[in-house]
Design a protein around this motif. Structure first.
Motif, PDB file in Angstrom:
ATOM      1  N   GLY A  28      32.234  46.749  56.728  1.00  0.00           N
ATOM      2  CA  GLY A  28      31.770  47.889  55.941  1.00  0.00           C
ATOM      3  C   GLY A  28      32.763  48.371  54.897  1.00  0.00           C
ATOM      4  N   LYS A  29      33.822  47.617  54.656  1.00  0.00           N
ATOM      5  CA  LYS A  29      34.835  47.980  53.665  1.00  0.00           C
ATOM      6  C   LYS A  29      34.426  47.352  52.327  1.00  0.00           C
ATOM      7  CE  LYS A  29      38.497  48.233  57.157  1.00  0.00           C
ATOM      8  NZ  LYS A  29      37.666  47.885  58.337  1.00  0.00           N
ATOM      9  N   LEU A  30      33.498  48.010  51.653  1.00  0.00           N
ATOM     10  CA  LEU A  30      32.843  47.401  50.497  1.00  0.00           C
ATOM     11  C   LEU A  30      33.775  47.248  49.304  1.00  0.00           C
ATOM     12  CD1 LEU A  30      29.312  49.063  50.633  1.00  0.00           C
ATOM     13  CD2 LEU A  30      30.164  47.006  51.781  1.00  0.00           C
ATOM     14  N   ASP A  31      34.639  48.233  49.043  1.00  0.00           N
ATOM     15  CA  ASP A  31      35.549  48.128  47.898  1.00  0.00           C
ATOM     16  C   ASP A  31      36.496  46.944  48.068  1.00  0.00           C
ATOM     17  OD1 ASP A  31      34.361  50.324  46.738  1.00  0.00           O
ATOM     18  OD2 ASP A  31      35.881  51.745  47.448  1.00  0.00           O
ATOM     19  N   ALA A  32      37.047  46.807  49.267  1.00  0.00           N
ATOM     20  CA  ALA A  32      37.944  45.676  49.526  1.00  0.00           C
ATOM     21  C   ALA A  32      37.182  44.360  49.442  1.00  0.00           C
ATOM     22  CB  ALA A  32      38.599  45.827  50.892  1.00  0.00           C
ATOM     23  N   ALA A  33      35.960  44.337  49.986  1.00  0.00           N
ATOM     24  CA  ALA A  33      35.153  43.120  49.937  1.00  0.00           C
ATOM     25  C   ALA A  33      34.895  42.705  48.495  1.00  0.00           C
ATOM     26  CB  ALA A  33      33.824  43.346  50.666  1.00  0.00           C
ATOM     27  N   GLU A  34      34.504  43.670  47.649  1.00  0.00           N
ATOM     28  CA  GLU A  34      34.246  43.352  46.244  1.00  0.00           C
ATOM     29  C   GLU A  34      35.490  42.792  45.569  1.00  0.00           C
ATOM     30  OE1 GLU A  34      32.644  45.423  42.099  1.00  0.00           O
ATOM     31  OE2 GLU A  34      32.768  46.612  43.954  1.00  0.00           O
ATOM     32  N   GLN A  35      36.634  43.372  45.866  1.00  0.00           N
ATOM     33  CA  GLN A  35      37.891  42.900  45.263  1.00  0.00           C
ATOM     34  C   GLN A  35      38.148  41.437  45.607  1.00  0.00           C
ATOM     35  OE1 GLN A  35      41.326  45.193  46.441  1.00  0.00           O
ATOM     36  NE2 GLN A  35      42.746  43.583  45.821  1.00  0.00           N
ATOM     37  N   PHE A  36      37.950  41.073  46.859  1.00  0.00           N
ATOM     38  CA  PHE A  36      38.226  39.692  47.264  1.00  0.00           C
ATOM     39  C   PHE A  36      37.170  38.726  46.726  1.00  0.00           C
ATOM     40  CE2 PHE A  36      40.774  41.831  50.637  1.00  0.00           C
ATOM     41  CZ  PHE A  36      41.983  41.217  50.352  1.00  0.00           C
ATOM     42  N   PHE A  37      35.912  39.151  46.677  1.00  0.00           N
ATOM     43  CA  PHE A  37      34.882  38.278  46.133  1.00  0.00           C
ATOM     44  C   PHE A  37      35.123  38.026  44.640  1.00  0.00           C
ATOM     45  CE2 PHE A  37      31.902  39.986  49.621  1.00  0.00           C
ATOM     46  CZ  PHE A  37      32.258  38.966  50.476  1.00  0.00           C
ATOM     47  N   ARG A  38      35.479  39.072  43.904  1.00  0.00           N
ATOM     48  CA  ARG A  38      35.772  38.893  42.473  1.00  0.00           C
ATOM     49  C   ARG A  38      36.986  38.007  42.275  1.00  0.00           C
ATOM     50  NH1 ARG A  38      32.532  41.578  39.271  1.00  0.00           N
ATOM     51  NH2 ARG A  38      31.416  43.444  40.011  1.00  0.00           N
ATOM     52  N   SER A  39      37.969  38.148  43.145  1.00  0.00           N
ATOM     53  CA  SER A  39      39.140  37.279  43.052  1.00  0.00           C
ATOM     54  C   SER A  39      38.754  35.823  43.277  1.00  0.00           C
ATOM     55  CB  SER A  39      40.184  37.715  44.088  1.00  0.00           C
ATOM     56  OG  SER A  39      41.297  36.852  44.070  1.00  0.00           O
ATOM     57  N   ALA A  40      37.860  35.575  44.249  1.00  0.00           N
ATOM     58  CA  ALA A  40      37.402  34.215  44.506  1.00  0.00           C
ATOM     59  C   ALA A  40      36.671  33.645  43.298  1.00  0.00           C
ATOM     60  CB  ALA A  40      36.488  34.198  45.728  1.00  0.00           C
ATOM     61  N   ILE A  41      35.849  34.481  42.645  1.00  0.00           N
ATOM     62  CA  ILE A  41      35.098  34.031  41.472  1.00  0.00           C
ATOM     63  C   ILE A  41      36.038  33.718  40.316  1.00  0.00           C
ATOM     64  CG2 ILE A  41      33.457  34.797  39.709  1.00  0.00           C
ATOM     65  CD1 ILE A  41      32.102  36.441  42.016  1.00  0.00           C
ATOM     66  N   GLU A  42      37.048  34.551  40.113  1.00  0.00           N
ATOM     67  CA  GLU A  42      38.009  34.310  39.031  1.00  0.00           C
ATOM     68  C   GLU A  42      38.764  33.013  39.250  1.00  0.00           C
ATOM     69  OE1 GLU A  42      40.483  37.720  38.983  1.00  0.00           O
ATOM     70  OE2 GLU A  42      38.915  39.076  38.216  1.00  0.00           O
ATOM     71  N   GLN A  43      39.061  32.705  40.489  1.00  0.00           N
ATOM     72  CA  GLN A  43      39.820  31.488  40.780  1.00  0.00           C
ATOM     73  C   GLN A  43      38.959  30.243  40.654  1.00  0.00           C
ATOM     74  OE1 GLN A  43      41.533  32.250  44.714  1.00  0.00           O
ATOM     75  NE2 GLN A  43      41.798  34.357  44.053  1.00  0.00           N
ATOM     76  N   SER A  44      37.656  30.373  40.910  1.00  0.00           N
ATOM     77  CA  SER A  44      36.771  29.222  40.849  1.00  0.00           C
ATOM     78  C   SER A  44      35.357  29.676  40.516  1.00  0.00           C
ATOM     79  CB  SER A  44      36.786  28.476  42.188  1.00  0.00           C
ATOM     80  OG  SER A  44      36.007  27.305  42.121  1.00  0.00           O
ATOM     81  N   PRO A  45      35.129  30.100  39.253  1.00  0.00           N
ATOM     82  CA  PRO A  45      33.827  30.692  38.905  1.00  0.00           C
ATOM     83  C   PRO A  45      32.648  29.739  39.004  1.00  0.00           C
ATOM     84  CG  PRO A  45      35.182  30.311  36.957  1.00  0.00           C
ATOM     85  CD  PRO A  45      36.067  30.063  38.135  1.00  0.00           C
ATOM     86  N   VAL A  46      32.864  28.459  38.776  1.00  0.00           N
ATOM     87  CA  VAL A  46      31.763  27.497  38.817  1.00  0.00           C
ATOM     88  C   VAL A  46      31.610  26.931  40.219  1.00  0.00           C
ATOM     89  CG1 VAL A  46      30.890  25.301  37.927  1.00  0.00           C
ATOM     90  CG2 VAL A  46      32.062  26.911  36.401  1.00  0.00           C
ATOM     91  N   TYR A  47      32.729  26.524  40.814  1.00  0.00           N
ATOM     92  CA  TYR A  47      32.683  25.838  42.096  1.00  0.00           C
ATOM     93  C   TYR A  47      32.280  26.775  43.228  1.00  0.00           C
ATOM     94  CZ  TYR A  47      34.514  23.925  46.459  1.00  0.00           C
ATOM     95  OH  TYR A  47      34.660  23.523  47.756  1.00  0.00           O
ATOM     96  N   TYR A  48      32.797  28.004  43.214  1.00  0.00           N
ATOM     97  CA  TYR A  48      32.638  28.840  44.385  1.00  0.00           C
ATOM     98  C   TYR A  48      31.475  29.810  44.229  1.00  0.00           C
ATOM     99  CZ  TYR A  48      34.300  30.003  48.959  1.00  0.00           C
ATOM    100  OH  TYR A  48      34.391  30.130  50.312  1.00  0.00           O
ATOM    101  N   ALA A  49      30.253  29.250  44.238  1.00  0.00           N
ATOM    102  CA  ALA A  49      29.040  30.053  44.085  1.00  0.00           C
ATOM    103  C   ALA A  49      28.825  30.989  45.260  1.00  0.00           C
ATOM    104  CB  ALA A  49      27.836  29.135  43.924  1.00  0.00           C
ATOM    105  N   THR A  50      29.379  30.644  46.430  1.00  0.00           N
ATOM    106  CA  THR A  50      29.194  31.485  47.611  1.00  0.00           C
ATOM    107  C   THR A  50      29.720  32.892  47.380  1.00  0.00           C
ATOM    108  OG1 THR A  50      29.417  29.529  49.007  1.00  0.00           O
ATOM    109  CG2 THR A  50      29.670  31.669  50.082  1.00  0.00           C
ATOM    110  N   ALA A  51      30.820  33.011  46.644  1.00  0.00           N
ATOM    111  CA  ALA A  51      31.399  34.330  46.379  1.00  0.00           C
ATOM    112  C   ALA A  51      30.442  35.184  45.559  1.00  0.00           C
ATOM    113  CB  ALA A  51      32.743  34.185  45.665  1.00  0.00           C
TER     114      ALA A  51
END
Length: 342
Positions: free
Chosen positions: A286-309
């Motif tokens: 339920g820690k949505l702000d932290a979750a969003e931060q990590f998901f965006r970080s995953a997308i920045e590191q691999s925007p095409v490959y990591y569709a799961t994020a």
């Protein structure tokens, strides 16, 4: 050529890639090994006895050449149909490759001739555990325990054993005692699971498999400091064991030690995957702000490959909308817990 049972014919067909078996199975099998695999051709000339085939199969397995190991174990069974050890190894290799049906056929073939074959019973029990047939797994594993205790001069019968009365030595089947610990964890009987894990540690005090299982048990029981110490001990035994790193990363994320969790997950995957894993745990918590931060970080590191994020980021937005509409909490899934490997 000696007769081969139906399960072995099926396995040989899978190995050779052929739809039907000709009069000379070795010729079909040989087609799998085209190229410069000179060792195979040496083996074909040398493995004229089941003992030689078993020896070279073991060497191939240790070297990671499962095709050649499987071929030679099949060769050993052809030369000696009662060489059940080879058939157990055939089942193990198929299990490792995800060929569950073939693995079951191999173990069942052994048990049809030797109902008390400890190795086949153990493998079949662990296979049932992996398939979530908990009742079937327990019955088979209890039989193995009874046989192991008989070997040690400790007759207990095949029912539910008194764990405190069990004996083990270095020849006892570690994975069976570990598997019974896992079953106890699934029933939330953490005292019983710990007793089985301690028996397994007597068999092999440095088993990373057991350290991972025990750490996971402590985690489930809410004893997180003990879980952390156990995982760290396991890492000291074998830092290359991936299931332990995954469970350790899960624990660290639940403890909100996110950078350490990222480092743990990076031991088994890329940074983008690690960020997504930590983000998902935050989402479940339920820690949505932290979750969003990590998901965006995953997308920045691999925007095409990591569709799961991207999918998980959308879930964060959905949860927020539910909360704004007056929902007390979001119907998130349970945390992705990695069950200990067997």
């Amino acid at each position: 050529m000696k007769r081969i049972s139906l399960p072995l014919l099926a396995m040989m067909a899978v190995l050779s890639g052929c739809q039907t078996m000709g009069p000379e199975p070795e010729l079909n099998t040989r087609s799998v090994y085209s190229g410069d695999n000179s060792l195979l051709y040496q083996v074909q000339k040398q493995a004229s006895s089941p003992d030689k085939a078993m020896q070279i199969a073991a060497m191939a397995y240790q070297a990671g050449d499962l095709d050649q190991a499987l071929y030679q174990y099949l060769k050993a069974i052809e030369l000696d149909p009662k060489r059940y050890e080879a058939l157990v190894w055939i089942g193990r290799i198929h299990r490792e490759r995800g060929n569950v049906q073939l693995a079951e056929m191999a173990f069942a073939d052994v048990l049809a001739s030797e109902p008390e074959n400890l190795d086949a019973l153990a493998e079949m029990g662990l296979l049932r555990l992996a398939k979530r047939d908990h009742q079937g797994a327990q019955a088979l594993l209890f039989k193995v325990i009874a046989l192991d205790q008989r070997r040690l001069g400790n007759e207990i019968g095949e029912g539910t054993p008194d764990v405190a009365a069990l004996k083990v030595d270095s020849q006892s089947p570690l994975k069976v005692y570990n598997g019974l610990g896992v079953l106890a964890d699934l029933n939330n009987d953490f005292a019983l699971s710990e007793a089985y894990y301690h028996l397994a540690m007597q068999i092999d005090p440095r088993s990373v498999l057991v350290q991972n299982s025990l750490g996971y048990s402590y985690y489930l029981a809410g004893q997180w400091p003990q879980a952390e110490r156990t995982y760290q001990r396991g890492i000291g035994y074998d830092a290359a064991y991936k299931p332990l790193w995954r469970n350790y990363g899960l624990l660290l994320a639940r403890m909100e030690r996110y950078e350490e969790a990222l480092s743990a997950f990076e031991q088994i995957g890329k940074r983008a995957e690690a960020s997504n894993d930590v983000g998902y745990i935050c989402l479940v918590e339920g820690k949505l702000d932290a979750a969003e931060q990590f998901f965006r970080s995953a997308i920045e590191q691999s925007p095409v490959y990591y569709a799961t994020a991207w999918e998980n980021l959308n879930r964060v937005q959905q949860v927020r909308r539910i909360r704004r509409m007056g929902g007390a909490s979001a119907p998130t899934e349970a945390a992705p817990l990695a069950a200990p490997a067997q």
